[in-house]
Motif scaffolding. Structure first.
Motif, PDB file in Angstrom:
ATOM      1  N   ARG A  36       0.831  -1.201   0.000  1.00  0.00           N
ATOM      2  CA  ARG A  36       0.000   0.000   0.000  1.00  0.00           C
ATOM      3  C   ARG A  36       0.867   1.253   0.000  1.00  0.00           C
ATOM      4  O   ARG A  36       0.582   2.213  -0.729  1.00  0.00           O
ATOM      5  CB  ARG A  36      -0.933  -0.027   1.208  1.00  0.00           C
ATOM      6  N   ARG A  37       1.926   1.252   0.805  1.00  0.00           N
ATOM      7  CA  ARG A  37       2.832   2.402   0.831  1.00  0.00           C
ATOM      8  C   ARG A  37       3.541   2.579  -0.509  1.00  0.00           C
ATOM      9  O   ARG A  37       3.726   3.711  -0.983  1.00  0.00           O
ATOM     10  CB  ARG A  37       3.864   2.242   1.952  1.00  0.00           C
ATOM     11  N   SER A  38       3.924   1.484  -1.115  1.00  0.00           N
ATOM     12  CA  SER A  38       4.605   1.565  -2.414  1.00  0.00           C
ATOM     13  C   SER A  38       3.671   2.126  -3.483  1.00  0.00           C
ATOM     14  O   SER A  38       4.068   2.971  -4.291  1.00  0.00           O
ATOM     15  CB  SER A  38       5.103   0.180  -2.824  1.00  0.00           C
ATOM     16  N   SER A  43       2.185   6.540  -6.926  1.00  0.00           N
ATOM     17  CA  SER A  43       1.082   7.353  -7.450  1.00  0.00           C
ATOM     18  C   SER A  43       1.309   8.833  -7.168  1.00  0.00           C
ATOM     19  O   SER A  43       1.011   9.684  -8.012  1.00  0.00           O
ATOM     20  CB  SER A  43      -0.246   6.898  -6.825  1.00  0.00           C
ATOM     21  N   LEU A  44       1.857   9.144  -5.997  1.00  0.00           N
ATOM     22  CA  LEU A  44       2.161  10.538  -5.667  1.00  0.00           C
ATOM     23  C   LEU A  44       3.257  11.081  -6.578  1.00  0.00           C
ATOM     24  O   LEU A  44       3.167  12.210  -7.082  1.00  0.00           O
ATOM     25  CB  LEU A  44       2.577  10.645  -4.199  1.00  0.00           C
ATOM     26  N   ARG A  45       4.288  10.305  -6.805  1.00  0.00           N
ATOM     27  CA  ARG A  45       5.345  10.724  -7.725  1.00  0.00           C
ATOM     28  C   ARG A  45       4.792  10.904  -9.136  1.00  0.00           C
ATOM     29  O   ARG A  45       5.138  11.853  -9.833  1.00  0.00           O
ATOM     30  CB  ARG A  45       6.470   9.677  -7.731  1.00  0.00           C
ATOM     31  N   GLY A  46       3.921   9.991  -9.537  1.00  0.00           N
ATOM     32  CA  GLY A  46       3.338  10.082 -10.872  1.00  0.00           C
ATOM     33  C   GLY A  46       2.467  11.300 -11.060  1.00  0.00           C
ATOM     34  O   GLY A  46       2.317  11.807 -12.182  1.00  0.00           O
ATOM     35  N   ALA A  47       1.877  11.812  -9.972  1.00  0.00           N
ATOM     36  CA  ALA A  47       1.028  12.993 -10.071  1.00  0.00           C
ATOM     37  C   ALA A  47       1.813  14.240 -10.472  1.00  0.00           C
ATOM     38  O   ALA A  47       1.226  15.226 -10.936  1.00  0.00           O
ATOM     39  CB  ALA A  47       0.311  13.241  -8.740  1.00  0.00           C
ATOM     40  N   TYR A  48       3.127  14.212 -10.297  1.00  0.00           N
ATOM     41  CA  TYR A  48       3.983  15.313 -10.747  1.00  0.00           C
ATOM     42  C   TYR A  48       4.967  14.867 -11.833  1.00  0.00           C
ATOM     43  O   TYR A  48       5.933  15.571 -12.119  1.00  0.00           O
ATOM     44  CB  TYR A  48       4.730  15.916  -9.558  1.00  0.00           C
ATOM     45  N   GLY A  49       4.717  13.688 -12.400  1.00  0.00           N
ATOM     46  CA  GLY A  49       5.543  13.210 -13.500  1.00  0.00           C
ATOM     47  C   GLY A  49       6.898  12.694 -13.093  1.00  0.00           C
ATOM     48  O   GLY A  49       7.741  12.424 -13.964  1.00  0.00           O
ATOM     49  N   LEU A  50       7.151  12.534 -11.797  1.00  0.00           N
ATOM     50  CA  LEU A  50       8.459  12.050 -11.341  1.00  0.00           C
ATOM     51  C   LEU A  50       8.598  10.571 -11.661  1.00  0.00           C
ATOM     52  O   LEU A  50       7.684   9.777 -11.423  1.00  0.00           O
ATOM     53  CB  LEU A  50       8.608  12.282  -9.839  1.00  0.00           C
ATOM     54  N   GLY A  51       9.736  10.214 -12.216  1.00  0.00           N
ATOM     55  CA  GLY A  51       9.948   8.836 -12.617  1.00  0.00           C
ATOM     56  C   GLY A  51       9.330   8.493 -13.954  1.00  0.00           C
ATOM     57  O   GLY A  51       9.346   7.339 -14.374  1.00  0.00           O
ATOM     58  N   ARG A  52       8.786   9.500 -14.634  1.00  0.00           N
ATOM     59  CA  ARG A  52       8.182   9.298 -15.948  1.00  0.00           C
ATOM     60  C   ARG A  52       8.897  10.190 -16.963  1.00  0.00           C
ATOM     61  O   ARG A  52       9.893  10.831 -16.653  1.00  0.00           O
ATOM     62  CB  ARG A  52       6.681   9.617 -15.881  1.00  0.00           C
ATOM     63  N   SER A  53       8.391  10.234 -18.167  1.00  0.00           N
ATOM     64  CA  SER A  53       9.038  10.997 -19.233  1.00  0.00           C
ATOM     65  C   SER A  53       8.962  12.498 -18.964  1.00  0.00           C
ATOM     66  O   SER A  53       8.145  12.965 -18.151  1.00  0.00           O
ATOM     67  CB  SER A  53       8.377  10.685 -20.576  1.00  0.00           C
ATOM     68  N   VAL A  54       9.796  13.248 -19.658  1.00  0.00           N
ATOM     69  CA  VAL A  54       9.796  14.711 -19.516  1.00  0.00           C
ATOM     70  C   VAL A  54       8.442  15.287 -19.902  1.00  0.00           C
ATOM     71  O   VAL A  54       7.948  16.235 -19.271  1.00  0.00           O
ATOM     72  CB  VAL A  54      10.915  15.317 -20.385  1.00  0.00           C
TER      73      VAL A  54
END
Length: 302
Positions: A36-38, A43-54
């Motif tokens: 759940r924490r992972s 999901s929180l990182r993805g909300a700001y595009g972190l760990g995803r494409s530019v």
């Protein structure tokens, strides 16, 4: 498993089983809480595009900057003019910037859930060890946290600027705390509404359009009805009409209990008694959104 055939061996002894090195996992089982924490952190990182494409970072970071720049400008003006108060209160800032917040929710709520629906990966999450409730809690908490960062950061800029311009520490701290309560409630409500809408369509474009429609059209319709009621002398109806839009609902709560000014016609929001209805409805909507999401993902995970 491998089968070896030897032409020299007797007919009854031609098949052999060889151990090719597969072993069971005997390490620690981290369990549901870790999963759940992972899911929450990703999901929180993805909300700001972190760990995803530019490309995925452009819109959320741009909207974050748009939220913070007006606050920085207000601080600069207050410092330069040696003002005793900020031009916009902490509790009103998020209401003033509600169009930017709605756009952020519309862009990130589908990103959080629509891809899992579209590529049918939700049942894989539920295979083990997490359940549908864990998935919903992680996604809900992640989007609400992302919204809290988006709406709380400009308040922090305003607070630091107010202290630098030597405004009253106790007064500014109290108002800043009230502002944080306001944006926390807004984050929970907007995250719930956005996720519920996005969870019913695997198409991200449809989810974006639906979230924008619900948040902006409801606000426009309610504001228009309030203006008509006020113009016709039915001022008592104005607070009750405000119950039918998420933005005016938050506006009413911050006016009734957090000492903010109101955007309602005439600048008069709900009374304390009416404000209780606003709070109850707000909490009921958040709970209803969570319940709808939970039921939705129980069906999806079957």
């Amino acid at each position: 498993m491998a089968v070896e055939h030897s032409p020299a061996a007797p007919t009854g002894d031609r098949s052999r089983i060889h151990d090719i090195g597969y072993r069971g996992y005997d390490g620690p089982r981290l369990g549901r809480a870790y999963a759940r924490r992972s899911l929450y952190s990703q999901s929180l990182r993805g909300a700001y595009g972190l760990g995803r494409s530019v490309k995925s970072k452009v819109l959320p970071m741009l909207l974050f900057a748009v939220m913070c720049v007006p606050a920085a400008i207000m601080v600069a003006v207050a410092v330069a003019t040696k003002a005793h108060e900020l031009p916009v209160s902490y509790t009103r800032y998020a209401i003033t910037m509600q169009a930017v917040i709605s756009l952020y929710v519309a862009s990130q709520a589908p990103q959080a859930v629509s891809r899992d629906l579209r590529f049918k990966t939700v049942p894989l999450y539920f295979s083990r060890p997490i359940e549908s409730a864990d998935y919903v809690r992680a996604k809900f908490a992640a989007l609400a946290s992302a919204l809290f960062v988006l709406t709380g950061a400009p308040l922090l800029v305003m607070y630091i600027g107010a202290l630098l311009s030597k405004m009253g520490f106790a007064h500014q701290t109290e108002k800043f705390a009230q502002g944080l309560v306001c944006v926390a409630l807004l984050s929970l409500l907007f995250a719930g509404i956005g996720l519920v809408i996005a969870a019913f369509t695997p198409r991200r474009g449809f989810g974006i359009a639906a979230v924008i429609a619900v948040l902006t059209i409801s606000y426009g319709a309610v504001s228009t009805l309030q203006a008509i009621a006020d113009a016709q002398g039915s001022g008592d109806a104005v607070p009750w009409i405000g119950l039918f839009s998420p933005v005016t609902l938050i506006d009413g709560v911050q006016y009734a209990f957090l000492g903010g000014s109101s955007g309602f016609p005439g600048g008069v929001g709900p009374s304390s008694g009416e404000g209780v209805v606003y709070v109850v409805l707000l909490l009921a909507l958040v709970a209803a959104c969570y319940g709808l999401l939970n039921r939705r993902y129980k069906k999806v995970g079957l």
